[in-house]
Scaffold this motif. Sequence first.
Motif, PDB file in Angstrom:
ATOM      1  N   ALA A  27       3.083  11.936   0.078  1.00 27.78           N
ATOM      2  CA  ALA A  27       3.809  11.389   1.224  1.00 27.78           C
ATOM      3  C   ALA A  27       5.304  11.558   1.004  1.00 27.78           C
ATOM      4  O   ALA A  27       5.790  11.515  -0.132  1.00 27.78           O
ATOM      5  N   ASP A  82       3.709   8.318  -2.735  1.00 27.47           N
ATOM      6  CA  ASP A  82       4.881   8.512  -1.876  1.00 27.47           C
ATOM      7  C   ASP A  82       5.994   9.066  -2.766  1.00 27.47           C
ATOM      8  O   ASP A  82       6.418   8.406  -3.712  1.00 27.47           O
ATOM      9  N   ARG A 134      -1.644   3.107   1.378  1.00 29.68           N
ATOM     10  CA  ARG A 134      -1.275   3.637   0.056  1.00 29.68           C
ATOM     11  C   ARG A 134      -2.521   3.838  -0.811  1.00 29.68           C
ATOM     12  O   ARG A 134      -2.594   4.795  -1.573  1.00 29.68           O
TER      13      ARG A 134
END
Length: 80
Positions: free
Chosen positions: A27, A54, A10
């Motif tokens: 993501a 994400d 991350r």
Amino acid sequence: MSSILKEFTRNQLALRNGQDKEEIWVAYEGVIYDVTESRLWRKGKHYEHWAGQDLTEELKDAPHTARVFQKFKAVGKLIV
């Protein structure tokens, strides 16, 4: 999409936000996509969404479906 994708954390994804590094990545469902060439992601922002993150949960509220990611090259896998 290649079955062998490089893995990124991350923190590594977060650097690809269009400001810290030139790449603009997001993501979705564990796959990282390069959206650098998209005019909709200039400077790492797309409406209220920020690159380097994400977007799996955020996509639920988007006006489009996950099919939008078919336009972009998968560049890696997000590891937790």
